[in-house]
Every structure is written in C-alpha cells, then in structure tokens.
Design an enzyme around this catalytic site. Sequence first.
Site, short mmCIF file in Angstrom:
data_model
loop_
_atom_site.label_atom_id
_atom_site.label_comp_id
_atom_site.label_asym_id
_atom_site.label_seq_id
_atom_site.Cartn_x
_atom_site.Cartn_y
_atom_site.Cartn_z
N GLY A 171 24.77 -13.92 -23.13
CA GLY A 171 24.66 -12.93 -24.19
C GLY A 171 24.45 -11.56 -23.56
O GLY A 171 24.09 -11.46 -22.39
N GLN A 183 21.62 -2.78 -23.02
CA GLN A 183 21.58 -3.22 -21.62
C GLN A 183 22.65 -2.51 -20.77
O GLN A 183 22.56 -2.51 -19.55
CB GLN A 183 21.77 -4.74 -21.51
CG GLN A 183 20.59 -5.53 -22.08
CD GLN A 183 20.80 -7.02 -21.95
OE1 GLN A 183 21.49 -7.62 -22.78
NE2 GLN A 183 20.24 -7.62 -20.92
N CYS A 199 16.95 -13.15 -18.61
CA CYS A 199 17.56 -11.91 -19.14
C CYS A 199 18.22 -11.18 -17.99
O CYS A 199 17.63 -11.06 -16.91
CB CYS A 199 16.48 -11.03 -19.78
SG CYS A 199 17.13 -9.50 -20.48
N LEU A 200 19.44 -10.71 -18.22
CA LEU A 200 20.15 -9.99 -17.17
C LEU A 200 19.42 -8.71 -16.77
O LEU A 200 19.62 -8.21 -15.66
CB LEU A 200 21.58 -9.67 -17.62
CG LEU A 200 22.47 -10.90 -17.87
CD1 LEU A 200 23.80 -10.48 -18.48
CD2 LEU A 200 22.69 -11.69 -16.58
N HIS A 231 17.24 -13.37 -29.08
CA HIS A 231 16.97 -12.60 -27.84
C HIS A 231 17.78 -11.29 -27.86
O HIS A 231 17.25 -10.22 -27.56
CB HIS A 231 17.33 -13.49 -26.65
CG HIS A 231 17.30 -12.84 -25.31
ND1 HIS A 231 16.47 -13.26 -24.28
CD2 HIS A 231 18.03 -11.81 -24.78
CE1 HIS A 231 16.68 -12.51 -23.21
NE2 HIS A 231 17.62 -11.63 -23.48
N GLU A 232 19.07 -11.39 -28.24
CA GLU A 232 19.92 -10.19 -28.27
C GLU A 232 19.48 -9.23 -29.36
O GLU A 232 19.48 -8.01 -29.17
CB GLU A 232 21.39 -10.57 -28.48
CG GLU A 232 22.00 -11.53 -27.47
CD GLU A 232 21.69 -11.20 -26.03
OE1 GLU A 232 21.42 -10.03 -25.72
OE2 GLU A 232 21.69 -12.12 -25.20
N HIS A 239 16.69 -7.04 -28.29
CA HIS A 239 17.10 -5.91 -27.45
C HIS A 239 17.41 -4.67 -28.30
O HIS A 239 17.16 -3.54 -27.88
CB HIS A 239 18.36 -6.26 -26.64
CG HIS A 239 18.10 -6.99 -25.35
ND1 HIS A 239 17.39 -6.44 -24.31
CD2 HIS A 239 18.51 -8.21 -24.91
CE1 HIS A 239 17.36 -7.30 -23.29
NE2 HIS A 239 18.03 -8.39 -23.63
O1 GNR Z 1 22.14 -15.03 -19.78
C1 GNR Z 1 21.16 -15.15 -20.54
N1 GNR Z 1 20.59 -16.37 -20.69
C2 GNR Z 1 19.64 -16.66 -21.67
C3 GNR Z 1 18.95 -17.87 -21.58
C4 GNR Z 1 18.02 -18.21 -22.53
C5 GNR Z 1 17.77 -17.37 -23.58
C6 GNR Z 1 18.43 -16.15 -23.69
C7 GNR Z 1 19.37 -15.80 -22.74
S1 GNR Z 1 20.22 -14.30 -22.90
C8 GNR Z 1 20.61 -13.96 -21.21
C9 GNR Z 1 21.52 -12.75 -21.11
C10 GNR Z 1 20.78 -11.52 -21.60
O2 GNR Z 1 19.97 -10.93 -20.95
N2 GNR Z 1 21.01 -11.12 -22.81
O3 GNR Z 1 20.37 -10.06 -23.32
NI NI Z 2 18.44 -10.06 -22.35
#
Ligand code: GNR
Ligand code: NI
Length: 174
Positions: free
Chosen positions: A46, A51, A94-95, A136-137, A140
């Site tokens: 995601g 980001q 999270c990236l 999660h997204e 952000h």
């Molecule tokens: O790559 C991602 N893996 C992930 C694993 C578990 C819960 C959420 C994520 S999102 C993350 C990519 C990211 O930072 N998205 O904002």
């Molecule tokens: Ni993230």
Amino acid sequence: MTARPVIIAPDPRLKVKCAPVESVDAEVRTLMDDMLESMHAAKGIGLAAPQVGIHKRVIVVDIRGEDKKPKPLCLANPELVWKSDDTIVHEEGCLSLPEHYAEVTRPEKVKVRFLDYDGNEREIEADGLLGTCIQHEMDHLEGILFVDHLSSLKRNIILRKLTKTKRLNNGDSG
Ligand code: GNR
Ligand code: NI
C-alpha cells in the site's frame, strides 16, 4: 510512469492532514499511476500520497503476492462508513518506517466509500490484511503513522533509531 522516492520518518511532511481531491482528473490519475509504480518498486502492499510528498487524499493498495497477478486498487477521498466492534491484531510495517515492525490493533472489518481510478463512487468491505492495509493508508491521510498506535515508549524507540539512521546516511558525525 515515474516511481517517486518515499519519505522516511521522522518528517513533518508525514504529519499533515491531506486535502480531498475535487475529482479524479488526469493529474490525479497520473499520481495514482506513479504511486503504484513507487509501491511496487519498494515492494509495499500500500502507499498513501503524503508518503511521496503529495498532500492529497489518495491511496493505492495491492495485497497480492508476487506469485499472483497484481490487482491494484486506487482510492481517492476514502471515507470510513462503518467499522466492526471486533478488532484484530496485525503485524504492520511501513515504507516510511523501514525495517521496523509492530503489532497494531484495529477494527477487524471496515466499509469504505471512495472514488476509483475512473472517478466512479464505490464502496468496499475489507477485512484481514486488506482491511488492515486500507486503515493504515487512511491514517497516513490524517498524518498518523502506525507507531502512533503504540505506547510512547515503543514509538520513541523506533523514531530515535530512524533519526540515528538518517544522520548516518547524511554523513553527520552526531
Ligand atoms: O508494505 C506495507 N506493508 C504493510 C503490512 C502490514 C500492514 C500495513 C502495511 S502498509 C505497508 C506500505 C506502507 O507503508 N503503506 O503506507
Ligand atoms: Ni505506511
């Protein structure tokens, strides 16, 4: 399409509340395309526009493994219309917080209304990894990172390590 670099925490650009898009026009579609490329390049499942430094309410998700055909989802102006009372714990990464992982508790199931790549209004119900990833997204877009769901102790440990790594990468002595 252009992969854009992903901003690493701590960074004030990750703490901004993003603005809705007026419509899914050519500019927003280009952003979605670039975000998908950036996400795939970084091997994420995601990505949210802030980001890559764009403070618009746009997210992309693609939870399929590398073995299966990718079926990416692009969501503009996602809105939570329902969430379950039941919660689940999922290990998140999270990236923007590279190499840090922690268990986060969230509603197990959510219903989200959004504009898709073609600008059509759609609704999806998501649970499991997809449900977690969409939440999660959407966080952000409010300037919230998964570490904000942890105790301040755990959050500070992760953020301090990232600060240190940034300093080393920038060649500073401190
Ligand atoms: O790559 C991602 N893996 C992930 C694993 C578990 C819960 C959420 C994520 S999102 C993350 C990519 C990211 O930072 N998205 O904002
Ligand atoms: Ni993230």
